[in-house]
Design an enzyme around this catalytic site. Structure first.
Site, PDB file in Angstrom:
ATOM      1  N   ASP A 102       0.834  -1.207   0.000  1.00 42.90           N
ATOM      2  CA  ASP A 102       0.000   0.000   0.000  1.00 42.90           C
ATOM      3  C   ASP A 102       0.868   1.256   0.000  1.00 42.90           C
ATOM      4  OD1 ASP A 102      -2.086  -1.655   0.046  1.00 42.90           O
ATOM      5  OD2 ASP A 102      -2.837  -1.093   2.043  1.00 42.90           O
ATOM      6  N   GLU A 145       3.914   1.628  -1.202  1.00 48.60           N
ATOM      7  CA  GLU A 145       4.503   1.833  -2.533  1.00 48.60           C
ATOM      8  C   GLU A 145       3.460   2.447  -3.474  1.00 48.60           C
ATOM      9  OE1 GLU A 145       7.746  -1.632  -3.485  1.00 48.60           O
ATOM     10  OE2 GLU A 145       5.755  -2.262  -2.871  1.00 48.60           O
ATOM     11  N   ASP A 170       0.780   4.210  -2.688  1.00 51.58           N
ATOM     12  CA  ASP A 170       0.489   5.611  -2.347  1.00 51.58           C
ATOM     13  C   ASP A 170       1.582   6.531  -2.843  1.00 51.58           C
ATOM     14  OD1 ASP A 170      -1.840   4.926  -1.219  1.00 51.58           O
ATOM     15  OD2 ASP A 170      -1.105   4.886   0.855  1.00 51.58           O
ATOM     16  N   SER A 204     -32.542  -6.836 -23.187  1.00 53.53           N
ATOM     17  CA  SER A 204     -32.691  -7.484 -21.897  1.00 53.53           C
ATOM     18  C   SER A 204     -32.865  -8.986 -22.147  1.00 53.53           C
ATOM     19  CB  SER A 204     -33.915  -6.848 -21.267  1.00 53.53           C
ATOM     20  OG  SER A 204     -34.235  -7.507 -20.111  1.00 53.53           O
ATOM     21  N   LEU A 205     -33.136  -9.767 -21.120  1.00 51.64           N
ATOM     22  CA  LEU A 205     -33.271 -11.213 -21.310  1.00 51.64           C
ATOM     23  C   LEU A 205     -34.673 -11.675 -20.964  1.00 51.64           C
ATOM     24  CD1 LEU A 205     -29.974 -12.382 -19.569  1.00 51.64           C
ATOM     25  CD2 LEU A 205     -30.444 -12.411 -22.011  1.00 51.64           C
ATOM     26  N   ASP A 259     -26.978  -8.862  -9.843  1.00 50.50           N
ATOM     27  CA  ASP A 259     -28.076  -7.920  -9.646  1.00 50.50           C
ATOM     28  C   ASP A 259     -27.533  -6.498  -9.563  1.00 50.50           C
ATOM     29  OD1 ASP A 259     -30.669  -7.272  -9.461  1.00 50.50           O
ATOM     30  OD2 ASP A 259     -30.978  -8.016  -7.428  1.00 50.50           O
ATOM     31  N   ARG A 315     -27.751   1.343 -20.118  1.00 42.90           N
ATOM     32  CA  ARG A 315     -28.599   0.729 -21.126  1.00 42.90           C
ATOM     33  C   ARG A 315     -29.668   1.702 -21.622  1.00 42.90           C
ATOM     34  NH1 ARG A 315     -32.739  -3.541 -21.955  1.00 42.90           N
ATOM     35  NH2 ARG A 315     -33.686  -3.128 -19.957  1.00 42.90           N
ATOM     36  N   GLU A 322     -21.976  -5.757 -16.020  1.00 47.42           N
ATOM     37  CA  GLU A 322     -22.892  -5.322 -14.971  1.00 47.42           C
ATOM     38  C   GLU A 322     -22.125  -4.567 -13.895  1.00 47.42           C
ATOM     39  OE1 GLU A 322     -25.912  -6.279 -15.705  1.00 47.42           O
ATOM     40  OE2 GLU A 322     -27.133  -6.180 -13.867  1.00 47.42           O
ATOM     41  N   TYR A 371     -19.486  -9.486 -19.186  1.00 50.14           N
ATOM     42  CA  TYR A 371     -20.019 -10.773 -19.614  1.00 50.14           C
ATOM     43  C   TYR A 371     -20.487 -10.822 -21.073  1.00 50.14           C
ATOM     44  CZ  TYR A 371     -24.228  -8.228 -18.106  1.00 50.14           C
ATOM     45  OH  TYR A 371     -25.196  -7.280 -17.930  1.00 50.14           O
ATOM     46  N   LYS A 390     -26.628 -19.048 -21.774  1.00 53.79           N
ATOM     47  CA  LYS A 390     -26.339 -18.533 -23.119  1.00 53.79           C
ATOM     48  C   LYS A 390     -25.859 -19.665 -24.012  1.00 53.79           C
ATOM     49  CE  LYS A 390     -24.822 -14.162 -21.132  1.00 53.79           C
ATOM     50  NZ  LYS A 390     -23.700 -13.272 -20.813  1.00 53.79           N
ATOM     51  N   CYS A 394     -67.306   5.756  -6.822  1.00 49.94           N
ATOM     52  CA  CYS A 394     -65.900   6.137  -7.010  1.00 49.94           C
ATOM     53  C   CYS A 394     -65.375   6.750  -5.711  1.00 49.94           C
ATOM     54  CB  CYS A 394     -65.776   7.146  -8.155  1.00 49.94           C
ATOM     55  SG  CYS A 394     -64.102   7.824  -8.297  1.00 49.94           S
ATOM     56  N   CYS A 400     -64.656  10.745  -6.696  1.00 50.66           N
ATOM     57  CA  CYS A 400     -65.687  11.716  -7.071  1.00 50.66           C
ATOM     58  C   CYS A 400     -67.087  11.282  -6.642  1.00 50.66           C
ATOM     59  CB  CYS A 400     -65.639  11.973  -8.581  1.00 50.66           C
ATOM     60  SG  CYS A 400     -66.201  10.555  -9.533  1.00 50.66           S
ATOM     61  N   CYS A 419     -63.799  13.298 -13.150  1.00 51.83           N
ATOM     62  CA  CYS A 419     -63.215  12.750 -11.913  1.00 51.83           C
ATOM     63  C   CYS A 419     -61.751  13.200 -11.807  1.00 51.83           C
ATOM     64  CB  CYS A 419     -63.292  11.222 -11.933  1.00 51.83           C
ATOM     65  SG  CYS A 419     -62.445  10.451 -10.543  1.00 51.83           S
TER      66      CYS A 419
HETATM   67  S1  IVH Z   1     -26.287 -11.077 -20.836  1.00 53.00           S
HETATM   68  C1  IVH Z   1     -27.800  -9.947 -24.941  1.00 53.00           C
HETATM   69  N1  IVH Z   1     -25.183 -11.925 -18.606  1.00 53.00           N
HETATM   70  O1  IVH Z   1     -29.590  -9.120 -16.486  1.00 53.00           O
HETATM   71  C2  IVH Z   1     -27.080 -10.194 -23.644  1.00 53.00           C
HETATM   72  N2  IVH Z   1     -26.860 -10.247 -18.439  1.00 53.00           N
HETATM   73  O2  IVH Z   1     -32.457  -9.493 -16.994  1.00 53.00           O
HETATM   74  C3  IVH Z   1     -27.797  -9.584 -22.506  1.00 53.00           C
HETATM   75  N3  IVH Z   1     -27.283  -9.472 -16.160  1.00 53.00           N
HETATM   76  O3  IVH Z   1     -29.936  -6.646 -18.944  1.00 53.00           O
HETATM   77  C4  IVH Z   1     -27.167  -9.617 -21.190  1.00 53.00           C
HETATM   78  N4  IVH Z   1     -25.810 -10.773 -15.159  1.00 53.00           N
HETATM   79  O4  IVH Z   1     -28.265  -6.230 -16.974  1.00 53.00           O
HETATM   80  C5  IVH Z   1     -26.096 -11.092 -19.152  1.00 53.00           C
HETATM   81  N5  IVH Z   1     -24.091 -12.760 -16.731  1.00 53.00           N
HETATM   82  C6  IVH Z   1     -24.992 -11.935 -17.277  1.00 53.00           C
HETATM   83  C7  IVH Z   1     -25.754 -11.046 -16.482  1.00 53.00           C
HETATM   84  C8  IVH Z   1     -26.697 -10.219 -17.119  1.00 53.00           C
HETATM   85  C9  IVH Z   1     -26.713  -9.816 -14.979  1.00 53.00           C
HETATM   86  C10 IVH Z   1     -28.368  -8.480 -16.310  1.00 53.00           C
HETATM   87  C11 IVH Z   1     -28.226  -7.537 -17.483  1.00 53.00           C
HETATM   88  C12 IVH Z   1     -29.446  -7.801 -18.322  1.00 53.00           C
HETATM   89  C13 IVH Z   1     -30.401  -8.320 -17.307  1.00 53.00           C
HETATM   90  C14 IVH Z   1     -31.514  -9.130 -17.937  1.00 53.00           C
END
Ligand code: IVH
Length: 662
Positions: free
Chosen positions: A29, A31, A33, A78-79, A111, A130, A164, A216, A280, A398, A401, A421
């Protein structure tokens, strides 16, 4: 001097990488700093030398007025979600149906909030949230404070990576403990805190939070000759990114289920929050075959851990009035913590729902967060009843109203039909300014409600007359010159919106965002739409009798015609300015199905072109399918198309037709 400066940048960046990303410190640490101090001294004496990849940029300090916008070259999707073994197997089956024998990469679902990092010649040049998937916010300053995000990567290449941003459970607890001491409101969970930190305009606040980042996703693997997602992860790791060591290549669903079980059991002991497992497809060619829906990749999905259920008391059932006058019963719950956030309310949808669940006021109920977000009452606990519980009674007037509620034929919901209303009006205004509608930032729900009650905004056109009251607004509590100016600017800006936003904002029954877009594309101007009759409307794909009728009724009413004409006078754009449909004979009003890999076009490109030329793309082959586009390694859709005698376009024909129109 410059030489030493460059050397210092290199040594410190490397030390950061070893310490934060690899968790293997190489220098002490002291070094560290002393090197950092030397670097700061040089930067102070020679500001002309300061570089954007200097570790000093990680300290924060830049304060922005607002975040600039960044358009993602490739949308950030998103997924889709799956919640149990059966749904995982269905996901696997859908892939197998395309003739693929899939291997997957299973990853922890962190998360936090997703981020896109852009490097040019190996240097971090921008980082974006995003946002709505197409346009995000420029959070470069804040991201630079994250020690595991390399400012310079190991190869001087251009690259975009995604991952993330998150905060560890330890930091979350530390920060909340500190806030508690100061009497500040506590953050609800790690994700909230991470998101709140990244949205700070003052980057020193983001720096103090000590955020972290897992990488990722590589959006452009072809550019680097990469063939599988697992390779992409290795590649990004070797460039210096922090890639999660838990990621695992699995050969089949059984191995996938083992991974899910194993990680689910370890979830609590991980130093950061995860809410599921991302699955995936490993082979990138196979990913291309699967392609995308409008919102999600079809080659990946997120398994969500089961929601945790918690018991609490149903204190009361209260009623709210929506913009259409719909009455919704809501559970008022004794506040209780579920998966990191405090739940006080949950929707009970309608009278039938409450009756089916046999809920009584005073019941002990179990609640959970559906899909980990929306609170839901699961059931009442019968043996906790002690006889003091009160029956639920549906109201007939209601609550705002007092007008008599009406139940439309065949429907379960009650409606307040009084157009005057107050609550209906307020909700309509809230809808009008919503991000998905006219997108007037600065007019939040609270402000709309206050302005309504003060008589400043009673109807939609009043929003566009606010300018006249600007001086009075400045006097209001919580408003200053700057916020009033910002608000007026947002209102002015909204006048330029493309037509679909206005159509959606009007709140015509049955007309959601997608229908609004279809209508705007088809009719191009509000005038055209207003005179469209039932038949013209039902002839449009995606528009059925009920929607058509609702549109015709809406525009037949004098008050609505007047509203549109007033808005027109106020300078609100009434024309579609988005991508144009240029109907082409080969495509117009035809339904296409795509199977297999095409040589020159991705599935998404093909889809977009078909839609722009007036056609529609569907997932499955049926008698209604007009054309099946067949690439390499087609799935069973090809066989079905042949069996049904449907027109088929092969790769060559696709190139010929599409190249013509490019
Ligand atoms: S892949 C097209 N990998 O989860 C590829 N997403 O519910 C899309 N997330 O929007 C993302 N861990 O913000 C991927 N190992 C992971 C992830 C991940 C968290 C989030 C990401 C995405 C959301 C979907």
């Amino acid at each position: 001097m410059e030489e030493r400066y460059l050397e210092l940048i290199k040594i410190i960046n490397e030390a950061d990488y070893n310490y934060h990303t690899l968790d293997k410190p190489t220098i002490t640490d002291q070094e560290y700093d002393s090197l950092l101090r030397e670097l700061y001294n040089i930067e102070e004496e020679h500001p002309e030398l300061v570089r954007s990849d200097s570790p000093s940029k990680r300290a924060g300090g830049q304060i922005l007025d607002e975040f600039k916008k960044i358009t993602h070259e490739i949308p950030m999707l998103s997924l889709s979600n799956v919640f149990n073994e059966e749904e995982i197997r269905q996901f696997d089956d859908r892939i197998r149906k395309e003739g693929i024998d899939p291997k997957y990469v299973a990853e922890l679902k962190i998360d936090g909030l997703s981020v896109s990092l852009n490097y040019k010649q190996g240097k971090l040049i921008s980082a974006a949230t995003r946002g709505d998937g197409v346009v995000g916010e420029d959070i470069t300053n804040n991201v630079k404070t994250i020690k595991t995000v390399p400012l310079t990567i190991k190869e001087p290449i251009d690259i975009e990576v995604r991952g993330e941003i998150y905060i560890s459970k330890k930091r979350f607890n530390e920060i909340n403990a500190e806030r508690e001491k100061q009497g500040l409101e506590l953050y609800q969970n790690c994700r909230n805190l991470a998101a709140g930190s990244i949205r700070q305009l003052d980057s020193s606040i983001a720096a103090s939070r000590k955020l972290d980042c897992w990488i990722y996703h590589l959006p452009n693997p072809d550019d680097y000759g990469i063939k599988t997602h697992y390779e992409a992860l290795e590649f990004m790791k070797n460039l210096g990114f922090k890639v999660n060591p838990n990621n695992r290549l699995v050969n089949n669903v059984e191995e996938l289920l083992d991974f899910i079980k194993e990680k689910g059991e370890k979830r609590e002991s991980l130093p950061y929050d995860i809410d599921g497992i991302v699955i995936k497809l490993n082979n990138l060619n196979e990913q291309k075959i699967m392609g995308f829906t409008a919102k999600y990749p079809r080659w990946a999905t997120a398994y969500k851990f089961p929601a945790k259920e918690v018991l609490t008391k149903l204190e009361d059932i209260i009623f709210t009035v929506g913009r259409t006058g719909q009455i919704t019963p809501n559970a008022v719950l004794s506040p209780v913590l579920v998966q990191g956030s405090t739940i006080r309310r949950a929707t009970l949808h309608n009278e039938d729902y409450v009756k089916e669940k046999d809920l009584k006021i005073g019941d002990t109920v179990s609640i959970r967060k559906a899909g980990d977000v929306i609170p839901e009452v699961v059931e009442r606990i019968l043996d906790r009843r002690d006889g003091t519980e009160k029956e639920f009674v549906m109201i007939d007037k209601c609550p705002i109203c007092g007008s008599k509620l009406v139940k439309k034929e065949g429907q379960v919901d009650y409606f307040c039909l009084n157009p005057l209303c107050d609550r209906r009006n307020i909700e309509s205004l809230i809808h009008f300014v919503d991000r998905h509608a006219m997108n007037i930032t600065g007019l939040g729900e609270r402000i709309i409600e206050d302005f309504y009650n003060m008589g400043i905004i009673r109807n939609i056109t009043d929003i566009y007359h606010l300018k006249k009251n600007a001086e009075d607004l400045v006097e209001l509590e919580g408003f200053g010159n700057k916020s009033v100016n910002n608000l007026l600017e947002a209102i002015e800006e909204s006048k330029k919106n493309s037509l679909e936003k206005l159509i959606f904002a009007l709140g015509i029954e049955q007309v959601g965002e997608k229908t609004a877009r279809v209508l705007a594309r088809k009719f191009e101007t509000m005038d055209n739409l207003m005179i469209a009759d039932q038949e013209t409307l039902t002839n449009i794909q995606d528009i059925g009798e009920i929607i058509a009728e609702s549109i015709v009724t809406y525009f037949s009413k004098e008050e609505n015609k007047k509203l549109i004409s007033d808005l027109k006078d106020l300078g609100i754009n009434m024309v579609y300015t988005g991508e144009k449909i240029e109907a082409k004979d080969e495509f117009a009003d035809k339904t296409f199905v795509i199977t297999g890999t095409l040589s020159n076009y991705t599935r998404d490109e093909v889809k977009r072109m078909i839609e722009n030329f007036g056609g529609k793309v569907s997932d499955s082959v049926s008698k209604k399918t007009s054309v099946v586009i067949v690439g390499e390694n087609p799935g069973s859709k090809y066989d079905k198309a042949q069996a049904l005698g449907i027109e088929i376009w092969n790769d060559e024909q696709v190139n010929e037709i599409f190249d013509n129109y490019k």
